[in-house]
Design a protein around this motif. Structure first.
Motif, short mmCIF file in Angstrom:
data_model
loop_
_atom_site.label_atom_id
_atom_site.label_comp_id
_atom_site.label_asym_id
_atom_site.label_seq_id
_atom_site.Cartn_x
_atom_site.Cartn_y
_atom_site.Cartn_z
N THR A 74 31.67 27.81 44.77
CA THR A 74 32.86 28.63 44.96
C THR A 74 33.10 29.53 43.76
OG1 THR A 74 33.87 26.92 46.35
CG2 THR A 74 35.35 28.55 45.38
N ALA A 75 32.90 29.00 42.56
CA ALA A 75 33.11 29.80 41.35
C ALA A 75 32.12 30.95 41.29
CB ALA A 75 32.96 28.91 40.11
N MET A 76 30.86 30.71 41.68
CA MET A 76 29.86 31.78 41.68
C MET A 76 30.23 32.86 42.69
SD MET A 76 27.62 31.10 39.35
CE MET A 76 29.06 30.55 38.42
N ALA A 77 30.67 32.44 43.86
CA ALA A 77 31.07 33.41 44.90
C ALA A 77 32.30 34.20 44.45
CB ALA A 77 31.34 32.69 46.21
N LEU A 78 33.27 33.54 43.82
CA LEU A 78 34.46 34.24 43.33
C LEU A 78 34.10 35.24 42.23
CD1 LEU A 78 37.28 31.54 43.17
CD2 LEU A 78 37.21 33.59 44.59
N LEU A 79 33.14 34.87 41.40
CA LEU A 79 32.70 35.79 40.34
C LEU A 79 32.14 37.07 40.95
CD1 LEU A 79 32.13 36.41 37.37
CD2 LEU A 79 29.95 35.19 37.63
N VAL A 80 31.30 36.92 41.96
CA VAL A 80 30.74 38.08 42.64
C VAL A 80 31.86 38.90 43.29
CG1 VAL A 80 29.27 38.84 44.56
CG2 VAL A 80 28.50 37.00 43.03
N LEU A 81 32.80 38.20 43.93
CA LEU A 81 33.90 38.88 44.61
C LEU A 81 34.77 39.65 43.62
CD1 LEU A 81 35.58 39.40 47.16
CD2 LEU A 81 36.72 37.21 46.77
N ILE A 82 35.06 39.07 42.47
CA ILE A 82 35.89 39.73 41.46
C ILE A 82 35.20 40.98 40.93
CG2 ILE A 82 36.81 39.49 39.13
CD1 ILE A 82 37.39 36.54 39.82
N VAL A 83 33.90 40.87 40.68
CA VAL A 83 33.15 42.02 40.17
C VAL A 83 33.12 43.14 41.20
CG1 VAL A 83 30.87 42.83 39.45
CG2 VAL A 83 31.74 40.65 38.59
N VAL A 138 37.17 30.71 50.17
CA VAL A 138 38.13 29.59 50.08
C VAL A 138 37.82 28.56 51.16
CG1 VAL A 138 40.55 28.95 50.26
CG2 VAL A 138 39.90 31.02 49.02
N HIS A 139 37.56 29.01 52.37
CA HIS A 139 37.23 28.06 53.43
C HIS A 139 35.90 27.38 53.17
CE1 HIS A 139 35.43 26.86 57.32
NE2 HIS A 139 36.65 26.41 57.54
N GLY A 140 34.96 28.07 52.54
CA GLY A 140 33.67 27.46 52.25
C GLY A 140 33.79 26.23 51.38
N LEU A 141 34.76 26.21 50.48
CA LEU A 141 34.97 25.04 49.65
C LEU A 141 35.35 23.84 50.51
CD1 LEU A 141 35.22 23.74 46.86
CD2 LEU A 141 37.56 24.64 46.72
N LEU A 142 36.27 24.05 51.43
CA LEU A 142 36.65 22.98 52.36
C LEU A 142 35.47 22.55 53.21
CD1 LEU A 142 39.78 22.57 54.52
CD2 LEU A 142 37.60 22.80 55.69
N ALA A 143 34.71 23.52 53.72
CA ALA A 143 33.60 23.20 54.60
C ALA A 143 32.55 22.35 53.89
CB ALA A 143 32.97 24.48 55.14
N GLU A 144 32.22 22.71 52.64
CA GLU A 144 31.18 21.97 51.93
C GLU A 144 31.63 20.56 51.58
OE1 GLU A 144 28.16 22.41 48.10
OE2 GLU A 144 29.41 24.11 48.71
N VAL A 145 32.88 20.41 51.15
CA VAL A 145 33.37 19.09 50.75
C VAL A 145 33.54 18.17 51.96
CG1 VAL A 145 35.32 17.84 49.72
CG2 VAL A 145 34.48 19.94 48.66
N LEU A 146 34.22 18.65 53.00
CA LEU A 146 34.54 17.78 54.13
C LEU A 146 33.35 17.54 55.05
CD1 LEU A 146 38.16 18.79 55.15
CD2 LEU A 146 37.35 17.24 53.37
N SER A 147 32.42 18.49 55.14
CA SER A 147 31.26 18.28 56.01
C SER A 147 30.37 17.15 55.50
CB SER A 147 30.43 19.57 56.11
OG SER A 147 31.17 20.58 56.77
#
Length: 291
Positions: free
Chosen positions: A150-159, A106-115
């Motif tokens: 983020t969606a790819m990371a969430l997919l891995v996390l859910i699996v 979740v934080h990575g989404l913020l980091a990529e967009v705002l950086s």
């Protein structure tokens, strides 16, 4: 970028806005995601594919990266320097690492967009000075690129959670509802920072430390309850706090989000989105003179 084939289709047409009596630039920018959907999609896909072009593993990196992160978090925070998380010993190192990864995703989404936000406009001077281009689209391109990872990371996390953690539940269907207001808030901040970054180049140096602060002053490495009681309300000011807590609730506790909390967060997110869009539409009039 093959702009000669794309840009003629994105010329702004404000007469309809004038008939409504509203400021043309504001209504135009509000409508641009739908009016320029094809352009935004093309630029976002070019950004995603270009990032991995030429690499050995190519498009596998968005899936491998969260796995590498999970391994590092398990080693560092579970073995080398165990942290204090309620119930961590009972749930095991693996479960703790999954919770930690959820916060980092979740934080990575913020980091990529705002950086990227401070140089979002200044890195593309040709779009400002030489062609007619909907500059607000740059914010959407940055957001969609980050959402893909983020969606790819969430997919891995859910699996992984389904196999090794608490399993799968219907509450996972709420993840888009959790991330949507978060994404809109980040887009509003990105527009604001991008516009100010044209005039204040020091923002590029300031945003990095601020992004890091949101990680360490948010519930990424520890739950809100681990903070002093007096400091806990202030944690809610951090834009990642509500999304991280609600995402963990849906992922690991098989519970639906707290809809009242999410509704309040959504109102704030929409206000930030609209303010960022308004500020960008006002400040962009001077971009060409500065660049």
């Amino acid at each position: 970028m093959g702009g000669d084939r794309i840009l003629p289709s994105v010329r702004l047409s404000p007469p309809a806005c004038r008939r409504s009596g509203a400021p043309p630039d504001v209504l135009t920018t509000l409508a641009h995601p739908w009016r320029h959907e094809a352009l935004i999609r093309i630029l976002a896909w070019r950004e995603i594919s270009g990032r991995y072009r030429g690499s050995l593993l190519g498009s596998l990196w968005p899936l491998l990266t969260p796995l590498l992160m999970l391994g590092v978090y398990t080693l560092v925070f579970g073995v080398i320097a165990p942290t204090r998380w309620p119930g961590a010993q009972e749930q095991g190192i693996g479960m703790f690492a999954l919770r930690l990864l959820a916060g980092m995703v979740v934080h990575g989404l913020l980091a990529e967009v705002l950086s990227r936000a401070p140089t979002l406009v200044t890195s593309q001077p040709n779009y400002v000075t030489k062609v007619v281009f909907p500059l607000e689209a740059l914010g959407w391109v940055s957001l969609l690129t980050a959402l893909f990872h983020t969606a790819m990371a969430l997919l891995v996390l859910i699996v992984l959670n389904g196999v090794l953690g608490t399993g799968l539940s219907w509450s996972l269907l709420a993840l888009p509802a959790i991330l949507l207001p978060y994404a809109l808030l980040l887009l509003g901040l990105a527009w604001l920072i991008a516009a100010l970054g044209v005039y204040l180049r020091d923002l590029a140096q300031l945003v990095g430390p601020l992004v890091m602060m949101t990680m360490f002053l948010g519930p990424v490495f520890y739950p809100r309850q681990a903070m002093p009681v007096a400091a806990q309300p202030w944690l809610a000011v951090n834009p990642i706090t509500i999304p991280v807590e609600q995402a963990r609730r849906a992922l690991f506790e098989a519970q639906w989000p707290q809809w009242d909390v999410l509704a309040q967060y959504s109102l704030v997110a929409m206000a930030v989105y609209l303010f960022g869009l308004w500020a960008f539409s006002k400040l962009k009039k001077g971009f060409a003179d500065v660049l």
